[in-house]
Design a protein around this motif. Structure first.
Motif, PDB file in Angstrom:
ATOM      1  N   THR A   1      56.088 -29.246 102.101  1.00 41.16           N
ATOM      2  CA  THR A   1      55.133 -28.314 102.765  1.00 41.16           C
ATOM      3  C   THR A   1      54.228 -27.955 101.860  1.00 41.16           C
ATOM      4  O   THR A   1      53.032 -27.221 101.874  1.00 41.16           O
ATOM      5  N   LYS A   2      54.199 -28.268 100.338  1.00 40.04           N
ATOM      6  CA  LYS A   2      53.418 -27.814  99.445  1.00 40.04           C
ATOM      7  C   LYS A   2      52.073 -28.590  99.484  1.00 40.04           C
ATOM      8  O   LYS A   2      51.916 -29.705 100.022  1.00 40.04           O
ATOM      9  N   ASP A   3      51.036 -27.905  99.185  1.00 41.09           N
ATOM     10  CA  ASP A   3      49.627 -28.395  99.584  1.00 41.09           C
ATOM     11  C   ASP A   3      49.338 -29.763  98.854  1.00 41.09           C
ATOM     12  O   ASP A   3      48.752 -30.543  99.496  1.00 41.09           O
ATOM     13  N   SER A   4      49.771 -29.949  97.608  1.00 37.20           N
ATOM     14  CA  SER A   4      49.597 -30.975  96.760  1.00 37.20           C
ATOM     15  C   SER A   4      50.512 -32.351  97.378  1.00 37.20           C
ATOM     16  O   SER A   4      49.795 -33.460  97.555  1.00 37.20           O
ATOM     17  N   ILE A   5      51.665 -31.951  98.126  1.00 38.32           N
ATOM     18  CA  ILE A   5      52.249 -32.945  98.726  1.00 38.32           C
ATOM     19  C   ILE A   5      51.588 -33.574  99.951  1.00 38.32           C
ATOM     20  O   ILE A   5      51.518 -34.756 100.319  1.00 38.32           O
ATOM     21  N   GLN A   6      51.185 -32.500 100.664  1.00 38.52           N
ATOM     22  CA  GLN A   6      50.508 -32.662 102.006  1.00 38.52           C
ATOM     23  C   GLN A   6      49.336 -33.488 101.849  1.00 38.52           C
ATOM     24  O   GLN A   6      48.660 -34.554 102.664  1.00 38.52           O
ATOM     25  N   LYS A   7      48.664 -33.412 100.575  1.00 35.85           N
ATOM     26  CA  LYS A   7      47.340 -33.897 100.401  1.00 35.85           C
ATOM     27  C   LYS A   7      47.782 -35.457  99.966  1.00 35.85           C
ATOM     28  O   LYS A   7      46.944 -36.146 100.539  1.00 35.85           O
ATOM     29  N   SER A   8      48.646 -35.562  99.266  1.00 39.53           N
ATOM     30  CA  SER A   8      49.216 -36.912  99.014  1.00 39.53           C
ATOM     31  C   SER A   8      49.593 -37.913 100.281  1.00 39.53           C
ATOM     32  O   SER A   8      49.078 -39.034 100.329  1.00 39.53           O
ATOM     33  N   LEU A   9      50.126 -37.085 101.119  1.00 38.26           N
ATOM     34  CA  LEU A   9      50.482 -37.748 102.301  1.00 38.26           C
ATOM     35  C   LEU A   9      49.115 -37.911 103.234  1.00 38.26           C
ATOM     36  O   LEU A   9      49.026 -39.144 103.813  1.00 38.26           O
ATOM     37  N   ARG A  10      48.370 -37.275 103.295  1.00 33.33           N
ATOM     38  CA  ARG A  10      47.143 -37.567 104.003  1.00 33.33           C
ATOM     39  C   ARG A  10      46.501 -38.601 103.392  1.00 33.33           C
ATOM     40  O   ARG A  10      45.714 -39.578 104.102  1.00 33.33           O
ATOM     41  N   MET A  11      46.304 -38.827 102.194  1.00 32.25           N
ATOM     42  CA  MET A  11      45.534 -39.862 101.236  1.00 32.25           C
ATOM     43  C   MET A  11      46.234 -41.247 101.797  1.00 32.25           C
ATOM     44  O   MET A  11      45.647 -42.223 101.747  1.00 32.25           O
ATOM     45  N   TYR A  12      47.821 -41.027 101.878  1.00 32.24           N
ATOM     46  CA  TYR A  12      48.482 -42.438 102.212  1.00 32.24           C
ATOM     47  C   TYR A  12      48.227 -42.728 103.546  1.00 32.24           C
ATOM     48  O   TYR A  12      47.803 -43.987 103.809  1.00 32.24           O
ATOM     49  N   LEU A  13      48.050 -41.889 104.459  1.00 30.64           N
ATOM     50  CA  LEU A  13      47.690 -42.320 105.847  1.00 30.64           C
ATOM     51  C   LEU A  13      46.274 -42.796 106.225  1.00 30.64           C
ATOM     52  O   LEU A  13      46.263 -43.624 106.794  1.00 30.64           O
ATOM     53  N   GLU A  14      45.447 -42.236 105.325  1.00 29.11           N
ATOM     54  CA  GLU A  14      43.873 -42.668 105.312  1.00 29.11           C
ATOM     55  C   GLU A  14      44.026 -44.004 104.527  1.00 29.11           C
ATOM     56  O   GLU A  14      43.450 -45.027 105.330  1.00 29.11           O
ATOM     57  N   MET A  15      44.909 -44.357 103.853  1.00 25.94           N
ATOM     58  CA  MET A  15      45.033 -45.745 103.042  1.00 25.94           C
ATOM     59  C   MET A  15      45.558 -46.666 104.218  1.00 25.94           C
ATOM     60  O   MET A  15      44.916 -47.815 104.393  1.00 25.94           O
ATOM     61  N   LEU A  16      46.601 -46.216 105.051  1.00 24.89           N
ATOM     62  CA  LEU A  16      47.162 -46.967 106.124  1.00 24.89           C
ATOM     63  C   LEU A  16      46.125 -47.556 107.009  1.00 24.89           C
ATOM     64  O   LEU A  16      46.045 -48.529 107.521  1.00 24.89           O
ATOM     65  N   LYS A  17      45.399 -46.496 107.490  1.00 24.42           N
ATOM     66  CA  LYS A  17      44.382 -46.740 108.565  1.00 24.42           C
ATOM     67  C   LYS A  17      43.205 -47.695 107.824  1.00 24.42           C
ATOM     68  O   LYS A  17      42.730 -48.458 108.744  1.00 24.42           O
ATOM     69  N   SER A  18      42.863 -47.416 106.857  1.00 28.07           N
ATOM     70  CA  SER A  18      41.614 -48.237 106.221  1.00 28.07           C
ATOM     71  C   SER A  18      42.125 -49.482 106.071  1.00 28.07           C
ATOM     72  O   SER A  18      41.306 -50.605 106.103  1.00 28.07           O
ATOM     73  N   ARG A  19      43.344 -49.897 105.745  1.00 31.35           N
ATOM     74  CA  ARG A  19      43.738 -51.229 105.187  1.00 31.35           C
ATOM     75  C   ARG A  19      43.628 -52.033 106.528  1.00 31.35           C
ATOM     76  O   ARG A  19      43.434 -53.246 106.289  1.00 31.35           O
ATOM     77  N   LYS A  20      43.869 -51.346 107.760  1.00 30.68           N
ATOM     78  CA  LYS A  20      43.577 -52.275 108.986  1.00 30.68           C
ATOM     79  C   LYS A  20      42.264 -52.973 109.194  1.00 30.68           C
ATOM     80  O   LYS A  20      42.368 -54.102 109.668  1.00 30.68           O
ATOM     81  N   ALA A  21      41.130 -51.942 108.842  1.00 32.77           N
ATOM     82  CA  ALA A  21      39.912 -52.374 109.190  1.00 32.77           C
ATOM     83  C   ALA A  21      39.310 -53.343 108.038  1.00 32.77           C
ATOM     84  O   ALA A  21      40.141 -54.535 107.912  1.00 32.77           O
TER      85      ALA A  21
END
Ligand code: CO8
Length: 260
Positions: free
Chosen positions: A240-260
């Motif tokens: 629940t740390k902000d920094s970890i949430q940020k890492s997860l968000r970036m990873y999720l975005e990477m997963l989505k962008s990899r698709k396109a």
């Protein structure tokens, strides 16, 4: 909602096949884990069931590991509940009295790898595009001690150290080289090979095999059992740390962008 898991028990052989069927990637959500554990418990209690093969109905993916959406933007209470279910899945599988085999017919990162490591034997499709490993550090998160212990127990300390620090995902051939999986076979033979191998394991008297398995695995299991609450608290405060949430968000975005 339709079941995420389908179990077929062959009463003549005593072998159950558990198929994960939760598209798109069999991610381990709280619902998925709950269903998984209920099925495992049923089989464990069923005296006619001696062996379990875990596989996926999806093409290309065994399991994408923990459902990242369960760790992103969720309340601490919910995160705690989720983590308890992850612990439960591993405790039940790693400690099972049944002979357990992972028929890994697709990629199996992170929690998918943990599930595979929970089994007694791993057979993977020889497709070099499929990967497996504990890649947590790549997401900016840290695999907890019992993930680490399970990996060390399987591949040894040095390979585990390299693999965890770098968050390595191994292609099927590389996974075989370090002993992360036991055997590679052509994709269409993964399940049949698991069935054949199972019959060899089941030729060993159950009680002797079970006591031996417990001797090998109990110390690792007990370590989590005696630290379960602390492990949940750790997970919740970390995730629940902000920094970890940020890492997860970036990873999720990477997963989505990899698709396109
Ligand atoms: N959780 C949630 N959603 C996921 C996950 C996941 N683990 N994996 C994939 N998805 C989603 C994708 O975002 C995509 O969504 P959408 O269709 O909305 O864009 C959809 O599933 C399909 O994914 P792909 O297009 O990527 O499918 P591919 O067939 O191309 O690839 C893979 C399949 C190889 C499984 C790929 O999706 C992948 O690499 N996924 C990420 C796997 C991963 O890194 N998992 C790590 C989870 S963390 C974990 O398990 C342990 C955490 C330990 C806790 C640490 C304590 C702090």
């Amino acid at each position: 909602t339709s079941p995420k898991i389908k179990v077929d028990l062959d009463s003549s052989t005593g072998v159950a096949v558990l198929r994960m069927q939760s598209p798109p990637v069999n991610s381990l959500s709280l619902d998925f884990l709950t269903e998984f554990c209920i099925n495992l418990e049923k089989l464990e209690m069923d005296r006619s069931c001696r062996g379990l093969i875990i596989t996926s109905t999806l093409s290309k993916v065994f399991s994408a590991g923990l459902d990242i959406m369960e760790m992103y933007g969720k309340s601490p209470e919910r995160c705690g509940e989720f983590w308890k279910a992850v612990q439960e899945m591993w405790l039940k599988l790693y400690g099972s009295n049944m002979v357990t085999m992972a028929a890994i017919n697709g990629s199996s990162p992170a929690g998918g790898c943990l599930m595979s490591l929970g089994c007694d034997y791993r057979i993977m499709a020889d497709n070099p595009r499929y990967s497996i490993g504990l890649n947590e550090t790549q997401l900016g998160i840290v695999a907890p001690f019992w993930f680490k212990d399970t990996l060390v127990n399987t591949v040894g300390n040095r390979a585990a150290e390299l693999s965890l620090e770098l968050g390595l995902l191994y292609s099927a051939p590389d996974a075989l080289k370090i002993g992360l999986v036991d055997q590679l076979v052509p994709e269409d033979q993964v399940l049949s090979t698991a069935q054949d191998t199972m019959s060899k394991w089941l030729a060993v008297p159950d009680h002797a095999r079970q006591i031996t398995k417990s001797m090998m695995r109990k110390p690792t299991i007990d370590k989590l059992l005696s630290n379960r609450e602390a492990d949940i608290t750790n997970f919740v405060s970390f995730i629940t740390k902000d920094s970890i949430q940020k890492s997860l968000r970036m990873y999720l975005e990477m997963l989505k962008s990899r698709k396109a």
